[in-house]
Design an enzyme around this catalytic site. Structure first.
Site, PDB file in Angstrom:
ATOM      1  N   GLU A   1       0.791  -1.247   0.000  1.00 36.43           N
ATOM      2  CA  GLU A   1       0.000   0.000   0.000  1.00 36.43           C
ATOM      3  C   GLU A   1       0.816   1.287   0.000  1.00 36.43           C
ATOM      4  O   GLU A   1       1.060   1.892   1.047  1.00 36.43           O
ATOM      5  CB  GLU A   1      -0.946   0.017   1.199  1.00 36.43           C
ATOM      6  CG  GLU A   1      -1.937  -1.108   1.194  1.00 36.43           C
ATOM      7  CD  GLU A   1      -3.057  -0.915   2.195  1.00 36.43           C
ATOM      8  OE1 GLU A   1      -2.995   0.039   3.000  1.00 36.43           O
ATOM      9  OE2 GLU A   1      -4.009  -1.704   2.153  1.00 36.43           O
TER      10      GLU A   1
ATOM     11  N   GLU B   1      -5.724  -8.583   0.761  1.00 40.31           N
ATOM     12  CA  GLU B   1      -6.433  -8.213   1.998  1.00 40.31           C
ATOM     13  C   GLU B   1      -7.892  -7.931   1.671  1.00 40.31           C
ATOM     14  O   GLU B   1      -8.200  -7.295   0.664  1.00 40.31           O
ATOM     15  CB  GLU B   1      -5.870  -6.917   2.624  1.00 40.31           C
ATOM     16  CG  GLU B   1      -4.577  -7.077   3.356  1.00 40.31           C
ATOM     17  CD  GLU B   1      -4.065  -5.781   3.979  1.00 40.31           C
ATOM     18  OE1 GLU B   1      -4.890  -4.931   4.384  1.00 40.31           O
ATOM     19  OE2 GLU B   1      -2.835  -5.624   4.047  1.00 40.31           O
TER      20      GLU B   1
HETATM   21  C1  BG6 Z   1      -4.802  -2.039   5.238  1.00 42.99           C
HETATM   22  C2  BG6 Z   1      -3.414  -2.314   5.794  1.00 42.99           C
HETATM   23  O1  BG6 Z   1      -4.799  -0.799   4.656  1.00 42.99           O
HETATM   24  O2  BG6 Z   1      -5.857  -1.966   6.116  1.00 42.99           O
HETATM   25  C3  BG6 Z   1      -3.441  -3.058   7.100  1.00 42.99           C
HETATM   26  O3  BG6 Z   1      -2.595  -2.962   4.877  1.00 42.99           O
HETATM   27  C4  BG6 Z   1      -4.467  -2.457   8.017  1.00 42.99           C
HETATM   28  O4  BG6 Z   1      -2.162  -3.026   7.647  1.00 42.99           O
HETATM   29  C5  BG6 Z   1      -5.871  -2.535   7.403  1.00 42.99           C
HETATM   30  O5  BG6 Z   1      -4.469  -3.076   9.250  1.00 42.99           O
HETATM   31  C6  BG6 Z   1      -6.913  -1.803   8.233  1.00 42.99           C
HETATM   32  O6  BG6 Z   1      -6.619  -0.435   8.241  1.00 42.99           O
HETATM   33  P1  BG6 Z   1      -6.653   0.519   9.500  1.00 42.99           P
HETATM   34  O7  BG6 Z   1      -6.009   1.787   9.038  1.00 42.99           O
HETATM   35  O8  BG6 Z   1      -8.085   0.722   9.864  1.00 42.99           O
HETATM   36  O9  BG6 Z   1      -5.869  -0.112  10.580  1.00 42.99           O
END
Ligand code: BG6
Length: 481
Positions: free
Chosen positions: A199, A387
């Protein structure tokens, strides 16, 4: 007039089969409904985590400090000042977590390596004890028959490199390629799938632009644009370094939270508008990586702040990759527009539903449209959903259970849309659910739970949630209903 309408309605009614007729006809039909939601036999179901979010043990075995250690220990930067010092303590509990994955039935585990464990000084002399941890983890995964998918950089940049400018300096990209080459040289016998970076916009735009993430800087626009360029260049350098260092054929890719778009209405003009928007919204990262050029509109829009680069840079940035990982949580609807740029990304109304994180708007079609548009626009042949998942306001009930039916609703709907795409030929080969465990969610600290396993952060007790059972069943049947 009224009468004509009435007659029209009656005619439709006459030809439409009644419920009773349909039920009878169904007896003669093959059972297509379950086949419709079955995934390909070799589809890879997995889960994902990242080093700083789960490992803890930040001082163990010679690990150097990362920018997230510094940032999270700076007052006012994270929710209630929470840090990843202990997190899920996976560094010590990895055997337990691999056993959890076995029970879940996943075939893949996406994890990241903490750069400051391997090179506490960012570059130079490697730290064998840091590497040993990943060898232990990999042994355990191998024993469980779980395939490792490794990300080399999931935001925990060695602090020493930040002290010299971090990603704003091209030297960090070179150090990254050096670290990538060394690590791949050591571990390519055990890992076939490598991702360079997770990302771009999260650690560049939020880290060096808005200052919301580590290292918490707000660079002037021109410097920020150059920093973006340094990051994609670092990716390209690492792709080349990985290929050169691998001891056997491996697959190289990256994991990008592509800015997803989808047509607000499924017709040709809307789809076209969504496709144009996809290229433009991803111009600084995905588009230049896959096309080897920045879009004209991106460069024109930046004017004097546009990044400086050479044709050689563009060649490196677009070094061929073997697969593309996309992190998909949500997407945005697009409609066509008569004026430049030919589309409008519709801002969401206040009533648009979201999960526990206010940015996580619920739009299951994201898992249909994003992979489909990516494949159609750039001819990508191998995609992984690196993800997908959601935060939910999970509570442990008096009987010790977590009945997170809202997360199940989210997953079921998203995966149904993923199935829809795959059944139309969209080349998604695997899916990694974010996340196996509740973990350290960056600036949200431990206040947002994304796991299908509940973690009590005082005791490190793991309690599989109802969504764990849902995913386990889905993997076992290889189908979503
Ligand atoms: C993704 C990341 O953007 O979203 C993860 O790669 C992250 O590392 C996940 O945990 C959730 O995002 P956030 O910002 O709500 O913790």
């Amino acid at each position: 007039m009224e009468r004509r309408d009435f007659l029209k309605g009656a005619a439709v009614l006459a030809v439409a089969p009644s419920l009773f007729d349909r039920a009878q006809a169904a007896d003669d039909l093959p059972d297509v409904s379950s086949q419709l939601h079955t995934f390909p036999k070799d589809f890879l179901w997995g889960t994902a985590t990242a080093s700083y979010q789960v490992e803890g043990a930040v001082h163990a075995d010679g690990r150097g400090p990362s920018i997230w250690d510094t940032f999270s220990h700076t007052p006012g930067k994270t929710y209630q000042g929470e840090t990843g010092d202990v997190a899920d303590d996976e560094y010590h509990l990895y055997k337990h977590d691999v056993a959890l994955m076995s029970r879940l039935g996943v075939k893949g585990y996406r994890f990241s390596i903490a750069w400051p464990r391997i090179f506490p000084e960012g570059t130079g002399t490697p730290n064998p004890k840091g590497l040993d941890y990943y060898k232990r983890l990999l042994d355990q995964l191998q024993e469980a028959g779980i395939e490792p998918f490794c990300t080399l950089f999931h935001w925990d940049l060695p602090q020493v490199l930040q002290d010299k400018g971090g990603w704003a300096s091209p030297a960090t990209g070179r150090a990254f390629a050096y670290y990538a080459a060394y690590t791949v040289g050591q571990l390519s016998d055990r890992i076939s799938h490598w991702m360079t970076i997770n990302e771009f916009d999260s650690f560049i735009d939020a880290g060096y632009g808005s200052g919301e993430f580590a290292p918490g800087l707000r660079l002037p626009r021109r410097e920020l644009m150059q920093t973006r360029h340094n990051a994609v260049l670092a990716h390209g350098l690492a792709v080349q370094a990985i290929r050169a260092a691998a001891k056997r054929p491996i697959k190289v890719g990256l994991a990008e939270d592509i800015s997803g778009t989808m047509p607000a209405i499924d017709d040709e003009v809307h789809i076209r508008a969504a496709q144009i928007a996809l290229r433009e919204k991803n111009a600084p990262y995905m588009t230049v990586i896959l096309e080897g050029k920045y879009t004209e509109r991106y460069l024109r829009g930046l004017g004097a702040d546009a990044p400086r680069f050479t044709p050689e840079d563009l060649k490196i940035i677009s070094s061929p990759i073997d697969f593309l990982g996309i992190n998909v949580y949500t997407t945005q609807e697009v409609i066509p527009a008569d004026s430049e740029p030919g589309y409008l990304v519709v801002s969401r109304q206040a009533s648009y539903p979201h999960m526990a994180s206010d940015w996580l708007y619920i739009n299951p079609q994201a898992l249909y449209w994003t992979p489909k548009l990516v494949a159609d626009t750039w001819g990508v042949r191998t995609l992984y959903i690196t993800e997908n998942g959601c935060s939910a306001d999970d509570v442990i009930r008096p009987d010790g259970r977590v009945l997170d039916t809202d997360r199940i609703m989210y997953l079921r709907n998203y995966l149904t849309q993923l199935h829809r795409g795959i059944s139309e030929g969209v080349p998604v080969r695997g899916y990694f659910l974010w996340s196996l465990l509740d973990n350290y969610e960056w600036t949200s600290g431990y206040s947002k739970r994304f796991g299908i396993t509940y973690v009590d952060f005082q005791t490190e007790t793991r309690t599989p949630k109802l969504s764990f059972d849902f995913y386990q069943h889905l993997i076992r049947t290889n189908a979503v209903v």
